[in-house]
Motif scaffolding. Structure first.
Motif, PDB file in Angstrom:
ATOM      1  N   ALA A 134      -4.077  -3.378 -19.609  1.00 35.13           N
ATOM      2  CA  ALA A 134      -4.451  -3.920 -18.478  1.00 35.13           C
ATOM      3  C   ALA A 134      -5.868  -4.391 -18.460  1.00 35.13           C
ATOM      4  O   ALA A 134      -6.113  -5.692 -17.643  1.00 35.13           O
ATOM      5  CB  ALA A 134      -4.319  -2.736 -17.321  1.00 35.13           C
ATOM      6  N   HIS A 135      -6.771  -3.634 -18.927  1.00 33.94           N
ATOM      7  CA  HIS A 135      -8.115  -4.264 -18.780  1.00 33.94           C
ATOM      8  C   HIS A 135      -8.386  -5.480 -19.499  1.00 33.94           C
ATOM      9  O   HIS A 135      -9.562  -6.130 -19.185  1.00 33.94           O
ATOM     10  CB  HIS A 135      -9.237  -3.235 -19.386  1.00 33.94           C
ATOM     11  CG  HIS A 135      -9.020  -2.922 -20.930  1.00 33.94           C
ATOM     12  ND1 HIS A 135      -9.907  -3.895 -21.832  1.00 33.94           N
ATOM     13  CD2 HIS A 135      -8.455  -2.376 -21.610  1.00 33.94           C
ATOM     14  CE1 HIS A 135      -9.652  -3.615 -22.919  1.00 33.94           C
ATOM     15  NE2 HIS A 135      -8.683  -2.620 -23.064  1.00 33.94           N
ATOM     16  N   GLU A 186      -6.652   1.506 -16.599  1.00 31.07           N
ATOM     17  CA  GLU A 186      -7.229   0.284 -17.381  1.00 31.07           C
ATOM     18  C   GLU A 186      -6.434   0.279 -18.854  1.00 31.07           C
ATOM     19  O   GLU A 186      -6.517  -0.963 -19.169  1.00 31.07           O
ATOM     20  CB  GLU A 186      -8.831   0.544 -17.539  1.00 31.07           C
ATOM     21  CG  GLU A 186      -9.589   0.276 -16.305  1.00 31.07           C
ATOM     22  CD  GLU A 186     -10.784   0.848 -16.440  1.00 31.07           C
ATOM     23  OE1 GLU A 186     -11.708  -0.173 -16.682  1.00 31.07           O
ATOM     24  OE2 GLU A 186     -11.184   2.128 -16.180  1.00 31.07           O
ATOM     25  N   ASP A 187      -6.014   1.398 -19.483  1.00 27.45           N
ATOM     26  CA  ASP A 187      -5.606   1.259 -20.668  1.00 27.45           C
ATOM     27  C   ASP A 187      -4.078   1.215 -20.639  1.00 27.45           C
ATOM     28  O   ASP A 187      -3.288   1.358 -21.624  1.00 27.45           O
ATOM     29  CB  ASP A 187      -5.803   2.330 -21.455  1.00 27.45           C
ATOM     30  CG  ASP A 187      -5.377   3.734 -20.839  1.00 27.45           C
ATOM     31  OD1 ASP A 187      -5.012   3.839 -19.800  1.00 27.45           O
ATOM     32  OD2 ASP A 187      -5.555   4.761 -21.533  1.00 27.45           O
ATOM     33  N   PRO A 216      -2.537  -2.349  -8.298  1.00 28.75           N
ATOM     34  CA  PRO A 216      -4.028  -2.167  -8.466  1.00 28.75           C
ATOM     35  C   PRO A 216      -4.374  -1.113  -9.625  1.00 28.75           C
ATOM     36  O   PRO A 216      -3.707  -0.539 -10.057  1.00 28.75           O
ATOM     37  CB  PRO A 216      -4.238  -1.549  -7.110  1.00 28.75           C
ATOM     38  CG  PRO A 216      -3.176  -1.929  -6.403  1.00 28.75           C
ATOM     39  CD  PRO A 216      -1.893  -1.820  -7.061  1.00 28.75           C
ATOM     40  N   VAL A 217      -5.368  -1.501 -10.365  1.00 25.73           N
ATOM     41  CA  VAL A 217      -6.087  -0.902 -11.528  1.00 25.73           C
ATOM     42  C   VAL A 217      -7.131   0.130 -10.921  1.00 25.73           C
ATOM     43  O   VAL A 217      -8.056  -0.272 -10.389  1.00 25.73           O
ATOM     44  CB  VAL A 217      -6.599  -1.903 -12.805  1.00 25.73           C
ATOM     45  CG1 VAL A 217      -7.048  -0.813 -13.803  1.00 25.73           C
ATOM     46  CG2 VAL A 217      -5.595  -2.978 -12.986  1.00 25.73           C
ATOM     47  N   VAL A 218      -6.786   1.264 -11.336  1.00 36.30           N
ATOM     48  CA  VAL A 218      -7.813   2.132 -10.712  1.00 36.30           C
ATOM     49  C   VAL A 218      -8.502   3.336 -11.769  1.00 36.30           C
ATOM     50  O   VAL A 218      -8.057   3.438 -12.928  1.00 36.30           O
ATOM     51  CB  VAL A 218      -7.155   3.317  -9.481  1.00 36.30           C
ATOM     52  CG1 VAL A 218      -6.508   2.589  -8.615  1.00 36.30           C
ATOM     53  CG2 VAL A 218      -6.125   4.031 -10.316  1.00 36.30           C
ATOM     54  N   GLY A 221      -9.757  -3.316 -10.505  1.00 36.61           N
ATOM     55  CA  GLY A 221      -9.081  -4.481 -11.027  1.00 36.61           C
ATOM     56  C   GLY A 221      -7.829  -4.517 -10.409  1.00 36.61           C
ATOM     57  O   GLY A 221      -7.257  -3.600  -9.594  1.00 36.61           O
ATOM     58  N   ILE A 222      -7.146  -5.756 -10.593  1.00 37.61           N
ATOM     59  CA  ILE A 222      -5.667  -5.677 -10.176  1.00 37.61           C
ATOM     60  C   ILE A 222      -4.734  -6.796 -11.180  1.00 37.61           C
ATOM     61  O   ILE A 222      -5.557  -7.647 -11.835  1.00 37.61           O
ATOM     62  CB  ILE A 222      -5.648  -6.318  -8.751  1.00 37.61           C
ATOM     63  CG1 ILE A 222      -4.281  -6.251  -8.122  1.00 37.61           C
ATOM     64  CG2 ILE A 222      -6.079  -7.984  -8.923  1.00 37.61           C
ATOM     65  CD1 ILE A 222      -4.107  -6.307  -6.659  1.00 37.61           C
ATOM     66  N   VAL A 223      -3.748  -6.340 -11.477  1.00 35.95           N
ATOM     67  CA  VAL A 223      -2.817  -7.137 -12.395  1.00 35.95           C
ATOM     68  C   VAL A 223      -1.749  -7.500 -11.648  1.00 35.95           C
ATOM     69  O   VAL A 223      -1.028  -6.804 -11.111  1.00 35.95           O
ATOM     70  CB  VAL A 223      -2.249  -6.401 -13.559  1.00 35.95           C
ATOM     71  CG1 VAL A 223      -1.347  -7.057 -14.421  1.00 35.95           C
ATOM     72  CG2 VAL A 223      -3.277  -5.836 -14.477  1.00 35.95           C
TER      73      VAL A 223
END
Length: 242
Positions: A3-4, A103-104, A123-125, A132-134
């Motif tokens: 994701a990151h 993130e991973d 959402p990435v938390v 972040g957001i994917v």
């Protein structure tokens, strides 16, 4: 990939008290289809998306259920429908406790989550804070810019990506929804610009980062008033050649 390595890091958010009108206008201006909702401490509490604006009294699209169905569903469902159609604040229509990823999180897992839950963005938390957001657009950009038979981005690529994002985000002309994908020093920039001069500035900023070999421009120009958009000259050229 994880994701990151593809997420949009600068996330546009709203608060639970944001009005429906302001949230809708923000989505149109930023050319996004959903917004994470965070409280005063920055904690993710929900997400509001285009789907939450489909059944609205203002445009005459309120849900019409037959008498028998209303009886089966009970007054609670009718009350929920009324709030969804007439609510004035984001917290009244948002999806609460949305799905999130770390993130991973691997891309394969992200795609599985999107498909199984019929969502377009995650959402990435880190803890309970959004970092972040994917979205499906991020996945599309990764597919379009990266060949399957090439190894995952290296640690150097990740460092280059981080430096590019840092260099762009400190400027007022930074593209909205900025997405940066780097592989073997080859950079792919995606996002939304409302001023053509920002395109060249973004490319130049990326080119000035040590380790960058080439920059591909996928930035989309959008007219903030009309919503009209144009693909980058590079993408238009590829489309005409295919």
């Amino acid at each position: 990939m994880r994701a990151h390595q593809i997420m949009t890091r600068s996330v546009v958010t709203v608060s639970p008290e944001t009005t429906i009108v302001d949230a809708a206008n923000l989505m149109l201006q930023r050319h996004v289809s959903g917004l994470p909702v965070v409280d005063t401490s920055g904690k993710l509490v929900g997400i509001v998306s285009e789907g939450d604006f489909i059944r609205r009294s203002e445009i005459g699209t309120g849900r019409k259920r037959g008498r028998w169905l209303r009886f089966i569903l009970g007054p609670g469902r009718s009350a929920s429908d009324f709030v969804q159609e007439h609510g004035r604040k984001v917290f009244e229509v948002m999806t609460r406790s949305p799905l999130t990823i770390a993130e991973d999180t691997a891309l394969a897992e992200i795609v599985d989550l999107m498909e199984k839950n019929n969502v377009k963005r995650l959402p990435v938390v880190r803890g309970d804070k959004v970092v972040g957001i994917v979205s499906r657009a991020n996945l599309l950009q990764a597919v379009a810019s990266l060949a399957r038979d090439v190894a995952d981005p290296t640690a150097d690529d990740d460092h280059i990506r981080g430096r590019i994002i840092d260099a762009l985000e400190k400027n007022e002309w930074c593209p909205f929804g900025l997405s940066v994908v780097v592989r073997n020093g080859i950079v792919h920039l995606s996002g939304v610009i409302t001023e053509e001069h920002a395109r060249q500035a973004a490319v130049v900023a990326a080119e000035n980062i040590e380790g960058v070999k080439k920059v591909h421009d996928h930035l989309c120009w959008v007219d903030a008033m009309s919503g009209i958009y144009l693909n980058s000259p590079e993408d238009d050229g590829l489309a005409k050649a295919s």
